[in-house]
Write an enzyme that holds these catalytic residues in place. Structure first.
Site, PDB file in Angstrom:
ATOM      1  N   ASP A 282      23.159  -1.733  42.617  1.00 43.30           N
ATOM      2  CA  ASP A 282      23.441  -0.560  43.532  1.00 43.30           C
ATOM      3  C   ASP A 282      24.924  -0.221  43.478  1.00 43.30           C
ATOM      4  O   ASP A 282      25.610  -1.024  44.203  1.00 43.30           O
ATOM      5  CB  ASP A 282      22.988  -1.024  45.000  1.00 43.30           C
ATOM      6  CG  ASP A 282      23.044   0.359  45.717  1.00 43.30           C
ATOM      7  OD1 ASP A 282      23.961   1.000  45.890  1.00 43.30           O
ATOM      8  OD2 ASP A 282      22.014   0.828  46.472  1.00 43.30           O
TER       9      ASP A 282
ATOM     10  N   ARG B 141      19.406   8.418  48.321  1.00 46.88           N
ATOM     11  CA  ARG B 141      18.044   8.665  47.861  1.00 46.88           C
ATOM     12  C   ARG B 141      17.134   7.764  48.605  1.00 46.88           C
ATOM     13  O   ARG B 141      17.311   6.629  49.065  1.00 46.88           O
ATOM     14  CB  ARG B 141      18.286   7.839  46.523  1.00 46.88           C
ATOM     15  CG  ARG B 141      17.376   8.153  45.511  1.00 46.88           C
ATOM     16  CD  ARG B 141      17.661   7.681  44.216  1.00 46.88           C
ATOM     17  NE  ARG B 141      17.590   6.412  44.195  1.00 46.88           N
ATOM     18  CZ  ARG B 141      16.987   5.569  43.070  1.00 46.88           C
ATOM     19  NH1 ARG B 141      16.997   6.205  41.888  1.00 46.88           N
ATOM     20  NH2 ARG B 141      17.155   4.191  43.082  1.00 46.88           N
TER      21      ARG B 141
HETATM   22  C1  PRP Z   1      22.617   6.295  44.241  1.00 49.88           C
HETATM   23  C2  PRP Z   1      23.943   6.921  43.234  1.00 49.88           C
HETATM   24  C3  PRP Z   1      23.284   8.263  42.802  1.00 49.88           C
HETATM   25  C4  PRP Z   1      21.801   8.269  42.976  1.00 49.88           C
HETATM   26  C5  PRP Z   1      21.349   8.163  41.545  1.00 49.88           C
HETATM   27  O1  PRP Z   1      22.856   6.796  45.580  1.00 49.88           O
HETATM   28  O2  PRP Z   1      25.088   6.666  43.600  1.00 49.88           O
HETATM   29  O3  PRP Z   1      23.678   9.159  43.912  1.00 49.88           O
HETATM   30  O4  PRP Z   1      21.676   6.813  43.767  1.00 49.88           O
HETATM   31  O5  PRP Z   1      19.748   7.966  41.713  1.00 49.88           O
HETATM   32  P1  PRP Z   1      19.164   9.317  41.474  1.00 49.88           P
HETATM   33  O6  PRP Z   1      19.744   9.600  39.806  1.00 49.88           O
HETATM   34  O7  PRP Z   1      17.772   8.659  41.352  1.00 49.88           O
HETATM   35  O8  PRP Z   1      19.051  10.418  42.148  1.00 49.88           O
HETATM   36  P2  PRP Z   1      22.549   6.176  46.962  1.00 49.88           P
HETATM   37  O9  PRP Z   1      21.287   7.210  47.071  1.00 49.88           O
HETATM   38  O10 PRP Z   1      22.040   4.894  46.482  1.00 49.88           O
HETATM   39  O11 PRP Z   1      23.353   6.222  47.971  1.00 49.88           O
HETATM   40  P3  PRP Z   1      24.941   5.845  48.083  1.00 49.88           P
HETATM   41  O12 PRP Z   1      25.868   6.197  47.019  1.00 49.88           O
HETATM   42  O13 PRP Z   1      25.180   6.224  49.401  1.00 49.88           O
HETATM   43  O14 PRP Z   1      24.680   4.406  48.176  1.00 49.88           O
HETATM   44  N1  URA Z   2      21.418   4.061  42.173  1.00 53.04           N
HETATM   45  C1  URA Z   2      22.167   2.874  41.889  1.00 53.04           C
HETATM   46  O1  URA Z   2      23.341   2.796  42.394  1.00 53.04           O
HETATM   47  N2  URA Z   2      22.027   2.267  41.128  1.00 53.04           N
HETATM   48  C2  URA Z   2      20.747   2.462  40.112  1.00 53.04           C
HETATM   49  O2  URA Z   2      20.711   1.676  39.098  1.00 53.04           O
HETATM   50  C3  URA Z   2      20.303   3.521  40.577  1.00 53.04           C
HETATM   51  C4  URA Z   2      20.475   4.424  41.397  1.00 53.04           C
END
Ligand code: PRP
Ligand code: URA
Length: 209
Positions: A200, A104
């Site tokens: 996160d 994201r």
């Molecule tokens: C996080 C989480 C979801 C997303 C949720 O991933 O694991 O995939 O954000 O957010 P959204 O509903 O607003 O799309 P991130 O993009 O941080 O990647 P990561 O899992 O590699 O840390």
């Molecule tokens: N992704 C995460 O890991 N945590 C949040 O709260 C939102 C997006």
């Protein structure tokens, strides 16, 4: 809309959620508990999988039994979806696994795809998309778009913490998809983080912050 929303309400789930929400929980316990939640969820999510009646010869007779009628394909969204996989595949060891890589954008909150690979049988399978966090819903919605392009139509989303905004987004973009989450939290903050949430999830699983 024919997709359903299932929010878990179970003492074991609440107990494990308390542990992963706690900012003092370290990587080892966080990772193990996310996986355990995945296993608990898999039991409920698979409750309505179609079965085929079969006759099995036991050592002393014939038993009318049931086997899964469809293959199951699990698709974790990288990275955080990987955290639930050990628990889920422990319950469904015959499942095939696809992967979708999304991150994201920190400013726009839009998901960007960097990887996608699916088993060839996905079209006729029961597909479970796995991602612990449903924030704006952009990532899961995009993952469902990608999976629908394969021709698959039996799709469910399995997550742990959801924001109301994310649920609304999936119900609007993909009203046919069942949503299974452990809990629905209050809201998103201005950075798109779920409040109170757990922070996160990817960073806490992999120790990257
Ligand atoms: C996080 C989480 C979801 C997303 C949720 O991933 O694991 O995939 O954000 O957010 P959204 O509903 O607003 O799309 P991130 O993009 O941080 O990647 P990561 O899992 O590699 O840390
Ligand atoms: N992704 C995460 O890991 N945590 C949040 O709260 C939102 C997006």
């Amino acid at each position: 809309m024919n997709g359903k929303l299932v929010v878990f309400n179970h003492p074991l789930m609440h107990h494990k959620l308390a542990l992963i929400r706690d900012e003092n929980t370290g990587t080892k316990d966080f990772r193990q508990t996310v996986s355990e939640i995945g296993a608990l969820m898999a039991y409920e999510v698979t409750r309505e999988l179609p079965t085929t009646k079969v006759k099995i010869k036991t050592p002393v007779g014939i038993a009318e039994s049931y086997t899964l009628a469809k293959e199951v394909v699990i698709v974790p969204i990288l990275r955080a979806g990987l955290g639930m996989m050990e628990g889920i595949t422990a319950l469904i060891p015959t499942a095939k696994v696809g992967h979708i890589g999304l991150y994201r954008d920190e400013v726009t909150m839009e998901p960007h795809q960097y990887y996608a690979k699916f088993p060839s049988i996905i079209k006729d399978a029961a597909v479970l998309i796995v991602d612990p966090m449903l924030a704006t819903g952009g990532s899961v919605s995009k993952a469902i778009d990608l999976i629908k392009k394969t021709g698959a139509s039996n799709i469910s989303y399995v997550g742990i913490v959801a924001a109301p905004e994310g649920i609304k987004r999936i119900q609007t973009d993909h009203p046919d998809v069942d949503i299974f989450v452990a809990v629905v939290d209050q809201k998103l903050n201005e950075h798109g983080y779920i409040i109170p949430g757990l922070g996160d999830c990817g960073d806490r699983l992999f120790g990257t912050k």
